[in-house]
Design a protein around this motif. Structure first.
Motif, PDB file in Angstrom:
ATOM      1  N   SER A 125       0.880  -1.096  -0.072  1.00 45.47           N
ATOM      2  CA  SER A 125       0.057  -0.216  -0.177  1.00 45.47           C
ATOM      3  C   SER A 125       0.957   1.727  -0.549  1.00 45.47           C
ATOM      4  CB  SER A 125      -0.881   0.109   0.989  1.00 45.47           C
ATOM      5  OG  SER A 125      -0.469   0.444   1.927  1.00 45.47           O
ATOM      6  N   ARG A 126       0.820   2.111  -0.116  1.00 42.85           N
ATOM      7  CA  ARG A 126       1.286   3.664   0.092  1.00 42.85           C
ATOM      8  C   ARG A 126      -0.234   4.623   0.723  1.00 42.85           C
ATOM      9  NH1 ARG A 126       4.646   6.057  -3.066  1.00 42.85           N
ATOM     10  NH2 ARG A 126       4.662   4.489  -4.356  1.00 42.85           N
ATOM     11  N   ASP A 127       0.962   5.299   2.114  1.00 46.55           N
ATOM     12  CA  ASP A 127       0.085   6.085   3.332  1.00 46.55           C
ATOM     13  C   ASP A 127      -0.249   7.226   1.959  1.00 46.55           C
ATOM     14  OD1 ASP A 127       0.911   8.726   4.988  1.00 46.55           O
ATOM     15  OD2 ASP A 127       0.470   6.309   6.240  1.00 46.55           O
ATOM     16  N   PRO A 128      -1.569   7.270   2.135  1.00 44.85           N
ATOM     17  CA  PRO A 128      -2.289   9.045   1.934  1.00 44.85           C
ATOM     18  C   PRO A 128      -1.309  10.104   2.346  1.00 44.85           C
ATOM     19  CG  PRO A 128      -3.849   7.757   3.698  1.00 44.85           C
ATOM     20  CD  PRO A 128      -2.630   6.773   3.358  1.00 44.85           C
ATOM     21  N   VAL A 129      -1.005   9.935   3.261  1.00 45.42           N
ATOM     22  CA  VAL A 129      -0.331  11.354   3.793  1.00 45.42           C
ATOM     23  C   VAL A 129       0.857  11.966   3.200  1.00 45.42           C
ATOM     24  CG1 VAL A 129       0.212  12.952   6.006  1.00 45.42           C
ATOM     25  CG2 VAL A 129      -2.511  11.864   5.605  1.00 45.42           C
ATOM     26  N   LYS A 130       1.914  11.029   3.717  1.00 44.94           N
ATOM     27  CA  LYS A 130       3.057  10.657   3.405  1.00 44.94           C
ATOM     28  C   LYS A 130       3.878  10.383   2.005  1.00 44.94           C
ATOM     29  CE  LYS A 130       5.493  10.890   7.748  1.00 44.94           C
ATOM     30  NZ  LYS A 130       5.814  10.055   8.946  1.00 44.94           N
ATOM     31  N   GLY A 131       2.585   9.454   1.529  1.00 45.77           N
ATOM     32  CA  GLY A 131       3.103   8.986   0.417  1.00 45.77           C
ATOM     33  C   GLY A 131       4.079   7.532   0.571  1.00 45.77           C
ATOM     34  N   GLN A 132       4.328   6.964   1.718  1.00 43.30           N
ATOM     35  CA  GLN A 132       5.424   5.982   1.923  1.00 43.30           C
ATOM     36  C   GLN A 132       4.937   4.973   0.724  1.00 43.30           C
ATOM     37  OE1 GLN A 132       6.263   6.698   5.752  1.00 43.30           O
ATOM     38  NE2 GLN A 132       8.024   8.241   5.427  1.00 43.30           N
ATOM     39  N   ARG A 133       5.525   3.968   0.705  1.00 40.39           N
ATOM     40  CA  ARG A 133       5.187   2.707   0.631  1.00 40.39           C
ATOM     41  C   ARG A 133       5.444   1.826   1.570  1.00 40.39           C
ATOM     42  NH1 ARG A 133       9.163   0.566  -4.682  1.00 40.39           N
ATOM     43  NH2 ARG A 133      10.326   1.467  -3.007  1.00 40.39           N
ATOM     44  N   THR A 134       4.184   1.322   1.675  1.00 40.76           N
ATOM     45  CA  THR A 134       4.135   0.210   2.727  1.00 40.76           C
ATOM     46  C   THR A 134       4.077  -1.126   2.401  1.00 40.76           C
ATOM     47  OG1 THR A 134       3.111   2.219   3.681  1.00 40.76           O
ATOM     48  CG2 THR A 134       2.663  -0.150   5.551  1.00 40.76           C
ATOM     49  N   LEU A 135       4.583  -1.979   2.987  1.00 41.71           N
ATOM     50  CA  LEU A 135       3.659  -3.552   2.681  1.00 41.71           C
ATOM     51  C   LEU A 135       3.868  -3.546   4.544  1.00 41.71           C
ATOM     52  CD1 LEU A 135       7.644  -4.789   1.595  1.00 41.71           C
ATOM     53  CD2 LEU A 135       5.694  -3.874   0.704  1.00 41.71           C
ATOM     54  N   HIS A 136       2.606  -4.741   4.395  1.00 46.00           N
ATOM     55  CA  HIS A 136       2.083  -5.396   5.822  1.00 46.00           C
ATOM     56  C   HIS A 136       2.001  -6.928   5.431  1.00 46.00           C
ATOM     57  CE1 HIS A 136      -0.146  -5.357   8.735  1.00 46.00           C
ATOM     58  NE2 HIS A 136      -0.720  -7.233   8.646  1.00 46.00           N
ATOM     59  N   PHE A 137       2.893  -7.861   6.226  1.00 43.67           N
ATOM     60  CA  PHE A 137       3.482  -9.121   6.578  1.00 43.67           C
ATOM     61  C   PHE A 137       2.407  -9.444   7.282  1.00 43.67           C
ATOM     62  CE2 PHE A 137       7.232  -6.912   4.508  1.00 43.67           C
ATOM     63  CZ  PHE A 137       7.746  -7.679   3.833  1.00 43.67           C
ATOM     64  N   THR A 138       1.769 -10.691   7.210  1.00 43.61           N
ATOM     65  CA  THR A 138       1.191 -11.453   7.862  1.00 43.61           C
ATOM     66  C   THR A 138       1.671 -13.127   7.944  1.00 43.61           C
ATOM     67  OG1 THR A 138      -0.533 -10.095   8.068  1.00 43.61           O
ATOM     68  CG2 THR A 138      -1.498 -12.414   8.130  1.00 43.61           C
ATOM     69  N   ILE A 139       2.151 -13.668   8.733  1.00 42.61           N
ATOM     70  CA  ILE A 139       2.881 -15.341   8.568  1.00 42.61           C
ATOM     71  C   ILE A 139       1.676 -15.618   9.659  1.00 42.61           C
ATOM     72  CG2 ILE A 139       4.487 -16.280   9.008  1.00 42.61           C
ATOM     73  CD1 ILE A 139       5.173 -13.725   7.099  1.00 42.61           C
ATOM     74  N   HIS A 140       1.899 -17.312   9.461  1.00 31.69           N
ATOM     75  CA  HIS A 140       0.748 -17.638  10.144  1.00 31.69           C
ATOM     76  C   HIS A 140       1.292 -19.014  11.296  1.00 31.69           C
ATOM     77  CE1 HIS A 140      -3.224 -16.449   8.574  1.00 31.69           C
ATOM     78  NE2 HIS A 140      -2.550 -16.038   7.818  1.00 31.69           N
TER      79      HIS A 140
END
Length: 231
Positions: A125-140
């Protein structure tokens, strides 16, 4: 009339003994050294003390003869014996082979039967305020060992041996027994570590580990302070 006589030699005061000669001083000194040595030296454990067949005593270190034990003990406190003793100790220390460093006990790696890779999801995703690229990891990790929590770390592209290193990328690793370690290839950019930008969480009930990170913008404009409110 009687004229007083002038004596050419000074007379000793009444009650004073004769002055001590150099010989007497030397005898007195050796007696003090003998008494001191008798208090500090055990002849039975002295490796340089030896009684010969003539009944006299020898110092095997200095090669000297002595009439009695007291004379030998006084000798051990003298300058000659001490200098020879210091030379012998220095020589023995120089000739002594260097002791090898004690071998360190090797820590055997933990032997665990791996049960395969864990399930995971990666969301970009991309932060709408700072414009930073974001990664979200979910591990089971439904079969994680009791009492353990998953671990993670970043690894340089030059540290791995699976492919040719590329300085534009780095690797993010996740590990938890008895699962195999998994890694993700991510851009080699500076991670924003400010509060709310880099987060990890472990849900012990659902056995899910999450990690969210944001990359700092390369050419992010400097923040300009807001103007003061009108008076």
């Amino acid at each position: 009339f009687f004229r007083p006589l002038c004596l050419s030699k000074k007379m000793s005061k009444t009650g004073m003994g004769a002055p001590q000669t150099a010989t007497d001083a030397n005898v007195d000194r050796r007696e003090r050294l003998r008494k001191l040595a008798m208090e500090t030296i055990d002849l039975n454990n002295d490796p340089y003390f030896m009684r010969n067949h003539l009944g006299s005593y020898e110092c095997k270190l200095c090669l000297t003869l002595h009439n009695n034990e007291g004379n030998y003990l006084a000798h051990t406190q003298g300058k000659r014996h001490r200098m020879n003793l210091a030379r012998r100790q220095a020589k023995e220390k120089a000739e002594q082979p260097a002791q090898p460093a004690p071998a360190r006990k090797k820590v055997q790696p933990r032997q665990t039967v791996k049960i395969g890779r864990p399930g995971y999801q990666v969301t970009k995703s991309r932060d709408p305020v700072k414009g930073q690229r974001t990664l979200h990891f979910t591990i089971h990790y439904p079969e994680i060992e009791e009492g353990l929590q998953p671990r993670h770390r970043f690894m340089s592209a030059y540290e791995q041996k699976k492919e040719a290193p590329d300085k534009a990328y780095q690797f993010l690793l996740f590990a938890a027994e008895p699962y195999e370690t998994i890694s993700f290839k991510v851009p080699n950019q500076e991670i924003d570590k400010e509060p709310g930008r880099f987060m990890t969480s472990w849900d012990d009930e659902k056995q899910i580990f999450t990690l969210q990170l944001s990359f700092k913008n390369k050419n992010a404009p400097a923040l300009v302070p807001a103007p003061p409110p009108p008076a």
